[in-house]
Design an enzyme around this catalytic site. Sequence first.
Site, PDB file in Angstrom:
ATOM      1  N   LYS A  10       0.954  -1.134   0.087  1.00  0.00           N
ATOM      2  CA  LYS A  10      -0.127  -0.028  -0.085  1.00  0.00           C
ATOM      3  C   LYS A  10       0.876   1.328  -0.111  1.00  0.00           C
ATOM      4  O   LYS A  10       1.962   1.296   0.370  1.00  0.00           O
ATOM      5  CB  LYS A  10      -0.861  -0.107   1.143  1.00  0.00           C
ATOM      6  CG  LYS A  10      -0.214  -0.004   2.573  1.00  0.00           C
ATOM      7  CD  LYS A  10       0.298   1.373   3.251  1.00  0.00           C
ATOM      8  CE  LYS A  10       1.095   1.256   4.593  1.00  0.00           C
ATOM      9  NZ  LYS A  10       1.733   2.259   4.876  1.00  0.00           N
ATOM     10  N   ALA A  95       9.820  -3.438   6.462  1.00  0.00           N
ATOM     11  CA  ALA A  95       9.900  -2.408   7.300  1.00  0.00           C
ATOM     12  C   ALA A  95      10.176  -1.220   6.321  1.00  0.00           C
ATOM     13  O   ALA A  95      11.201  -0.348   6.501  1.00  0.00           O
ATOM     14  CB  ALA A  95      10.989  -2.587   8.151  1.00  0.00           C
ATOM     15  N   ALA A  96       9.316  -0.850   5.325  1.00  0.00           N
ATOM     16  CA  ALA A  96       9.734   0.176   4.416  1.00  0.00           C
ATOM     17  C   ALA A  96       8.474   1.366   4.485  1.00  0.00           C
ATOM     18  O   ALA A  96       8.630   2.124   3.632  1.00  0.00           O
ATOM     19  CB  ALA A  96       9.771  -0.291   3.168  1.00  0.00           C
ATOM     20  N   GLY A  97       7.408   1.041   5.006  1.00  0.00           N
ATOM     21  CA  GLY A  97       6.301   1.868   4.921  1.00  0.00           C
ATOM     22  C   GLY A  97       5.159   1.353   3.861  1.00  0.00           C
ATOM     23  O   GLY A  97       4.315   1.987   3.486  1.00  0.00           O
ATOM     24  N   GLY A 100       4.016  -4.441   4.181  1.00  0.00           N
ATOM     25  CA  GLY A 100       4.008  -5.782   3.559  1.00  0.00           C
ATOM     26  C   GLY A 100       3.533  -6.898   4.614  1.00  0.00           C
ATOM     27  O   GLY A 100       3.027  -7.755   4.341  1.00  0.00           O
ATOM     28  N   GLY A 101       4.197  -6.537   5.874  1.00  0.00           N
ATOM     29  CA  GLY A 101       3.783  -7.543   6.705  1.00  0.00           C
ATOM     30  C   GLY A 101       2.362  -7.709   7.075  1.00  0.00           C
ATOM     31  O   GLY A 101       1.732  -8.760   7.127  1.00  0.00           O
ATOM     32  N   SER A 102       1.575  -6.572   6.935  1.00  0.00           N
ATOM     33  CA  SER A 102       0.007  -6.473   7.504  1.00  0.00           C
ATOM     34  C   SER A 102      -0.619  -7.245   6.319  1.00  0.00           C
ATOM     35  O   SER A 102      -1.562  -7.944   6.325  1.00  0.00           O
ATOM     36  CB  SER A 102      -0.174  -5.008   7.581  1.00  0.00           C
ATOM     37  OG  SER A 102       0.390  -4.617   8.527  1.00  0.00           O
ATOM     38  N   ASP A 135      -2.928  -2.174  10.121  1.00  0.00           N
ATOM     39  CA  ASP A 135      -3.233  -2.062   8.509  1.00  0.00           C
ATOM     40  C   ASP A 135      -3.660  -3.146   8.176  1.00  0.00           C
ATOM     41  O   ASP A 135      -4.329  -3.254   7.002  1.00  0.00           O
ATOM     42  CB  ASP A 135      -1.960  -1.739   7.972  1.00  0.00           C
ATOM     43  CG  ASP A 135      -1.333  -0.379   8.237  1.00  0.00           C
ATOM     44  OD1 ASP A 135      -2.024   0.349   8.675  1.00  0.00           O
ATOM     45  OD2 ASP A 135      -0.113  -0.295   7.755  1.00  0.00           O
TER      46      ASP A 135
HETATM   47  P1  ATP Z   1       3.702  -0.320   8.098  1.00  0.00           P
HETATM   48  O1  ATP Z   1       3.691   0.761   7.056  1.00  0.00           O
HETATM   49  O2  ATP Z   1       2.442  -0.922   8.344  1.00  0.00           O
HETATM   50  O3  ATP Z   1       4.567   0.225   9.400  1.00  0.00           O
HETATM   51  P2  ATP Z   1       6.029  -1.581   7.114  1.00  0.00           P
HETATM   52  O4  ATP Z   1       5.982  -1.679   5.672  1.00  0.00           O
HETATM   53  O5  ATP Z   1       7.019  -0.360   7.892  1.00  0.00           O
HETATM   54  O6  ATP Z   1       4.743  -1.433   7.763  1.00  0.00           O
HETATM   55  P3  ATP Z   1       6.402  -4.324   7.432  1.00  0.00           P
HETATM   56  O7  ATP Z   1       6.982  -4.516   6.190  1.00  0.00           O
HETATM   57  O8  ATP Z   1       5.062  -4.723   7.844  1.00  0.00           O
HETATM   58  O9  ATP Z   1       6.597  -3.018   7.744  1.00  0.00           O
HETATM   59  O10 ATP Z   1       7.457  -4.988   8.417  1.00  0.00           O
HETATM   60  C1  ATP Z   1       7.600  -4.649   9.723  1.00  0.00           C
HETATM   61  C2  ATP Z   1       8.532  -5.678  10.602  1.00  0.00           C
HETATM   62  O11 ATP Z   1       7.604  -6.724  10.968  1.00  0.00           O
HETATM   63  C3  ATP Z   1       9.547  -6.150  10.052  1.00  0.00           C
HETATM   64  O12 ATP Z   1      10.624  -5.352  10.511  1.00  0.00           O
HETATM   65  C4  ATP Z   1       9.849  -7.586  10.154  1.00  0.00           C
HETATM   66  O13 ATP Z   1      10.651  -8.079  11.189  1.00  0.00           O
HETATM   67  C5  ATP Z   1       8.481  -7.822  10.779  1.00  0.00           C
HETATM   68  N1  ATP Z   1       7.670  -8.981   9.896  1.00  0.00           N
HETATM   69  C6  ATP Z   1       6.848  -9.879  10.363  1.00  0.00           C
HETATM   70  N2  ATP Z   1       6.416 -10.637   9.633  1.00  0.00           N
HETATM   71  C7  ATP Z   1       6.515  -9.855   8.324  1.00  0.00           C
HETATM   72  C8  ATP Z   1       6.198 -10.551   7.049  1.00  0.00           C
HETATM   73  N3  ATP Z   1       5.340 -11.372   6.534  1.00  0.00           N
HETATM   74  N4  ATP Z   1       6.524  -9.316   6.275  1.00  0.00           N
HETATM   75  C9  ATP Z   1       7.398  -8.260   6.566  1.00  0.00           C
HETATM   76  N5  ATP Z   1       7.856  -8.158   7.733  1.00  0.00           N
HETATM   77  C10 ATP Z   1       7.356  -8.846   8.646  1.00  0.00           C
END
Ligand code: ATP
Length: 292
Positions: A10, A95-97, A100-102, A135
């Site tokens: 997203k 962890a890029a915003g 991906g994890g959600s 999310d």
């Molecule tokens: P948001 O924008 O919702 O804060 P994000 O994109 O910054 O999310 P994610 O990619 O969701 O961050 O990852 C955040 C942390 O969650 C990562 O550092 C990772 O260790 C952990 N994590 C657990 N499961 C997953 C997964 N399936 N994919 C990515 N990261 C995951």
Amino acid sequence: MKICLESYAKVNLFLEVLGERTDGYHEIETVMQSVSIRDRIDMEEKEEGIEVVAEGAGVPSGEENLAHRAATLLRREAGVRAGCSIRIRKGIPAAAGLGGGSGDAAAVLAGLHRLWRLDWPRERLAALGATIGSDVPFFLWGGAALCTGRGEIVEPLPSLSQRHRFLIVTPPFQVSTRFIYNELNRYALTRPKVWSKVKCVHGLGSDPECMLHRLWNRLEEVAFSARPSLREWADRMERLGCSRVLLSGSGPTLFGLLPRGERDEIGILSRFPDSRHASIAHPTTTGYRFMR
Ligand code: ATP
């Protein structure tokens, strides 16, 4: 039985922080749009237990993976005996915003809902998803949505046209979400809110297309002062024709809309060999997709 899905990323077209809550979360108002950067998720029934294997930098396998939490919770709530193995191949930088994890957690909920032949309304899956991450409910709808509360209250909007092309670049450094919100508490929450802007746009026809000309993220100023080089990355993207480059979530990913008719996608992407990830993506109308 086997299930295979793609789960999407997203971007936040709009993000305002309304204040800090007593439970430690922030009250936000954001318009999210799912985009075609994707993870691939393969699931297969097994006799017992949940197993998650993830392939991708910075992504844990096993119990720490959000997909594991999603599967464990759904299994318990639905009273399912069977287990499942889940394999995630990451295309979305972690962890890029980009959420991906959600997104993975939401896709796993949807996949297991099918695998285990449950008959839950989406709202019930979303309520469960909200206990995993703010999310997660959004990704059960995908497309565009106004998300409020801590992000878990989802009001679907018409998706952006799939003809748009976003340049999406993740610079090769981390921006800590916790640090950004702490900094925001220190000074920015006292600034005037622009939330009326999105309410206004929302009221004026609920059209995220209008929002493309009003891209805004409250966290951007804080992130740019914590990481001044973000400005240089944004400038590079703007020089390639992006009209306005915005931080997604708490970053460090930046995205911008490419001009219509831009054909030299490979040429554009070749300008970011030093990034963690660079791609050209289009809006999607769902947060995940079942593959045949
Ligand atoms: P948001 O924008 O919702 O804060 P994000 O994109 O910054 O999310 P994610 O990619 O969701 O961050 O990852 C955040 C942390 O969650 C990562 O550092 C990772 O260790 C952990 N994590 C657990 N499961 C997953 C997964 N399936 N994919 C990515 N990261 C995951």
